[in-house]
Design a protein around this motif. Structure first.
Motif, PDB file in Angstrom:
ATOM      1  N   GLN A  44       0.996  -1.436   0.117  1.00 24.10           N
ATOM      2  CA  GLN A  44      -0.146  -0.009   0.362  1.00 24.10           C
ATOM      3  C   GLN A  44       0.560   0.854  -0.207  1.00 24.10           C
ATOM      4  N   LEU A  45       2.073   1.488   0.556  1.00 23.11           N
ATOM      5  CA  LEU A  45       2.428   2.416   0.851  1.00 23.11           C
ATOM      6  C   LEU A  45       3.359   3.022  -0.553  1.00 23.11           C
ATOM      7  N   LEU A  46       3.900   1.328  -0.829  1.00 26.74           N
ATOM      8  CA  LEU A  46       4.249   1.508  -2.206  1.00 26.74           C
ATOM      9  C   LEU A  46       3.556   2.097  -3.641  1.00 26.74           C
ATOM     10  N   LYS A  47       2.472   2.010  -3.639  1.00 24.76           N
ATOM     11  CA  LYS A  47       1.973   2.401  -4.534  1.00 24.76           C
ATOM     12  C   LYS A  47       0.912   3.350  -4.376  1.00 24.76           C
ATOM     13  N   LEU A  48       1.052   3.759  -3.147  1.00 22.48           N
ATOM     14  CA  LEU A  48       0.679   5.066  -3.102  1.00 22.48           C
ATOM     15  C   LEU A  48       1.949   6.636  -3.248  1.00 22.48           C
ATOM     16  N   LEU A  49       3.418   6.061  -3.692  1.00 17.07           N
ATOM     17  CA  LEU A  49       4.458   6.614  -3.428  1.00 17.07           C
ATOM     18  C   LEU A  49       4.456   6.601  -5.310  1.00 17.07           C
ATOM     19  N   VAL A  50       4.251   5.572  -5.896  1.00 19.98           N
ATOM     20  CA  VAL A  50       3.860   5.565  -7.383  1.00 19.98           C
ATOM     21  C   VAL A  50       2.710   6.467  -7.256  1.00 19.98           C
ATOM     22  N   GLN A  51       2.051   6.447  -6.612  1.00 15.63           N
ATOM     23  CA  GLN A  51       0.400   7.290  -7.531  1.00 15.63           C
ATOM     24  C   GLN A  51       0.956   8.770  -6.931  1.00 15.63           C
ATOM     25  N   GLY A  52       2.670   9.363  -6.801  1.00 17.78           N
ATOM     26  CA  GLY A  52       2.337  11.307  -6.031  1.00 17.78           C
ATOM     27  C   GLY A  52       2.582  11.293  -4.551  1.00 17.78           C
ATOM     28  N   TYR A  53       1.860  10.870  -3.712  1.00 18.05           N
ATOM     29  CA  TYR A  53       1.277  10.818  -2.726  1.00 18.05           C
ATOM     30  C   TYR A  53       2.930  11.463  -1.520  1.00 18.05           C
ATOM     31  N   LYS A  54       2.904  12.386  -1.189  1.00 12.56           N
ATOM     32  CA  LYS A  54       4.079  12.887  -0.131  1.00 12.56           C
ATOM     33  C   LYS A  54       3.740  12.028   0.682  1.00 12.56           C
ATOM     34  N   GLN A  55       4.555  12.307   2.086  1.00 11.31           N
ATOM     35  CA  GLN A  55       4.444  10.805   3.446  1.00 11.31           C
ATOM     36  C   GLN A  55       3.647  11.778   4.116  1.00 11.31           C
ATOM     37  N   GLU A  56       3.371  12.880   3.613  1.00 11.87           N
ATOM     38  CA  GLU A  56       2.037  13.926   5.001  1.00 11.87           C
ATOM     39  C   GLU A  56       0.657  13.310   4.283  1.00 11.87           C
ATOM     40  N   GLU A  57       0.971  13.363   2.946  1.00 12.60           N
ATOM     41  CA  GLU A  57      -0.817  12.764   2.123  1.00 12.60           C
ATOM     42  C   GLU A  57      -0.542  10.983   2.342  1.00 12.60           C
ATOM     43  N   ILE A  58       0.614  10.701   2.613  1.00  4.47           N
ATOM     44  CA  ILE A  58       0.006   9.283   3.243  1.00  4.47           C
ATOM     45  C   ILE A  58      -0.471   8.455   4.204  1.00  4.47           C
ATOM     46  N   SER A  59       0.076   9.614   5.170  1.00  3.36           N
ATOM     47  CA  SER A  59      -0.516   9.725   6.611  1.00  3.36           C
ATOM     48  C   SER A  59      -1.840   9.996   6.509  1.00  3.36           C
ATOM     49  N   GLN A  60      -2.053  11.012   6.076  1.00  6.80           N
ATOM     50  CA  GLN A  60      -3.994  11.742   6.043  1.00  6.80           C
ATOM     51  C   GLN A  60      -4.611  10.409   5.364  1.00  6.80           C
ATOM     52  N   TYR A  61      -4.822   9.331   4.314  1.00  7.82           N
ATOM     53  CA  TYR A  61      -4.855   8.791   3.548  1.00  7.82           C
ATOM     54  C   TYR A  61      -5.151   7.139   4.340  1.00  7.82           C
ATOM     55  N   LEU A  62      -3.521   6.916   5.127  1.00  8.68           N
ATOM     56  CA  LEU A  62      -4.128   5.799   5.927  1.00  8.68           C
ATOM     57  C   LEU A  62      -5.160   5.914   7.119  1.00  8.68           C
ATOM     58  N   ILE A  63      -4.892   7.331   7.496  1.00  5.14           N
ATOM     59  CA  ILE A  63      -5.729   7.263   8.935  1.00  5.14           C
ATOM     60  C   ILE A  63      -7.225   7.882   7.768  1.00  5.14           C
ATOM     61  N   GLU A  64      -7.271   8.007   7.010  1.00  3.12           N
ATOM     62  CA  GLU A  64      -9.413   8.261   6.414  1.00  3.12           C
ATOM     63  C   GLU A  64      -9.411   6.852   5.690  1.00  3.12           C
ATOM     64  N   ASN A  65      -8.967   6.177   6.043  1.00  2.00           N
ATOM     65  CA  ASN A  65      -8.230   3.992   5.081  1.00  2.00           C
ATOM     66  C   ASN A  65      -9.030   3.559   6.724  1.00  2.00           C
ATOM     67  N   ASP A  66      -8.851   4.133   7.675  1.00  2.00           N
ATOM     68  CA  ASP A  66      -8.246   3.010   8.541  1.00  2.00           C
ATOM     69  C   ASP A  66      -6.970   2.372   8.489  1.00  2.00           C
ATOM     70  N   ILE A  67      -5.868   2.638   8.211  1.00  2.00           N
ATOM     71  CA  ILE A  67      -5.031   1.292   8.022  1.00  2.00           C
ATOM     72  C   ILE A  67      -3.607   1.939   8.918  1.00  2.00           C
ATOM     73  N   ALA A  68      -3.164   0.829  10.109  1.00  2.00           N
ATOM     74  CA  ALA A  68      -2.612   0.886  10.863  1.00  2.00           C
ATOM     75  C   ALA A  68      -1.248   0.047  10.494  1.00  2.00           C
ATOM     76  N   PRO A  69       0.301   1.264  10.953  1.00  2.00           N
ATOM     77  CA  PRO A  69       0.315   2.038  11.542  1.00  2.00           C
ATOM     78  C   PRO A  69       0.333   3.166  10.096  1.00  2.00           C
ATOM     79  N   TYR A  70       0.182   4.570  11.098  1.00  2.00           N
ATOM     80  CA  TYR A  70      -0.551   5.312  10.156  1.00  2.00           C
ATOM     81  C   TYR A  70       0.241   7.068  10.275  1.00  2.00           C
ATOM     82  N   SER A  71       1.142   7.007  11.001  1.00  2.00           N
ATOM     83  CA  SER A  71       2.160   7.882  11.698  1.00  2.00           C
ATOM     84  C   SER A  71       2.774   8.267  10.980  1.00  2.00           C
ATOM     85  N   LYS A  72       3.010  10.109  10.344  1.00  2.00           N
ATOM     86  CA  LYS A  72       4.570  10.155   9.671  1.00  2.00           C
ATOM     87  C   LYS A  72       5.494   9.378  10.320  1.00  2.00           C
TER      88      LYS A  72
END
Length: 222
Positions: free
Chosen positions: A161-189
């Motif tokens: 999931q992390l790698l796919k989000l990186l491929v899509q251009g997500y920054k780490q702050e945006e990845i954290s927010q995405y994980l929070i919104e989708n209830d995926i842990a751990p989601y801290s930066k």
């Protein structure tokens, strides 16, 4: 036995060798295409004519010319062909022998056969065609050995999931927010940074860009 086969291969001498070998034991109509886009056009045309191809034999890498190409790799080609004609049989015929890539094509692309080019490549391809025609999955000796290797690095769902989000251009702050919104842990930066750093170490990558390139080349992410 198959009656209509399409070969996607960019080298003329390889095409001729494959066509010659296949024609020796089957009366199938055999067509060839040097580029992925051309392969797609032929697949669509055959379907529209009511006489679709039954088998696609494809390389994984293609040398491109000066024209603009929409699809440039065998991986992309097979994925697109499966969307257009889900029931077509697919055999990969390539020089690529990395175990992770071979495993990925059987697991993710749902191919019917994998044959490595080499001294016995054409004879193995004939065996593959025969087996696939009988609805049997076929792996040549080299790819079969790769499939049985146990020491291939595997990615956890969270890491994928992390790698796919990186491929899509997500920054780490945006990845954290995405994980929070989708209830995926751990989601801290901090957790995200630590896991990405671990992945870079695992794949000997100095940067995130190099990491993405490496795992993509290995066929570990779609």
């Amino acid at each position: 036995m198959f009656t209509k086969i399409l070969i996607a291969e960019d080298r003329d001498n390889e095409n001729l060798g494959i066509v010659s070998a296949v024609q020796e034991f089957t009366n199938a109509q055999i067509d060839t295409a040097q580029f992925c886009d051309k392969t797609i056009l032929k697949i669509k045309a055959a379907i529209n004519e009511g006489n679709p191809y039954e088998l696609l034999i494809s390389d994984l890498s293609f040398t491109l010319d000066y024209k603009k190409h929409t699809i440039t790799t065998g991986k992309e080609l097979i994925k697109e062909v499966k969307k257009i004609q889900p029931d077509i049989k697919v055999i990969v015929f390539t020089g690529e022998k990395k175990p992770a890539i071979i495993k990925s094509f059987f697991a993710n692309q749902k191919i019917d056969g994998y044959v490595c080019k080499g001294l016995y490549g054409l004879s193995e391809l004939i065996k593959a065609i025969t087996a696939v025609d009988q609805n049997t999955i076929y792996a040549c000796p080299v790819s079969k050995d790769a499939l049985h290797q146990k020491n291939i690095l595997k990615l956890e769902p969270y890491e994928l999931q992390l790698l796919k989000l990186l491929v899509q251009g997500y920054k780490q702050e945006e990845i954290s927010q995405y994980l929070i919104e989708n209830d995926i842990a751990p989601y801290s930066k901090r957790s995200i940074e630590d896991r990405i750093r671990k992945l870079r170490d695992d794949f000997n990558a100095k940067t995130n860009i190099q990491l993405i390139y490496t795992v993509n080349q290995l066929g570990l992410i779609d």
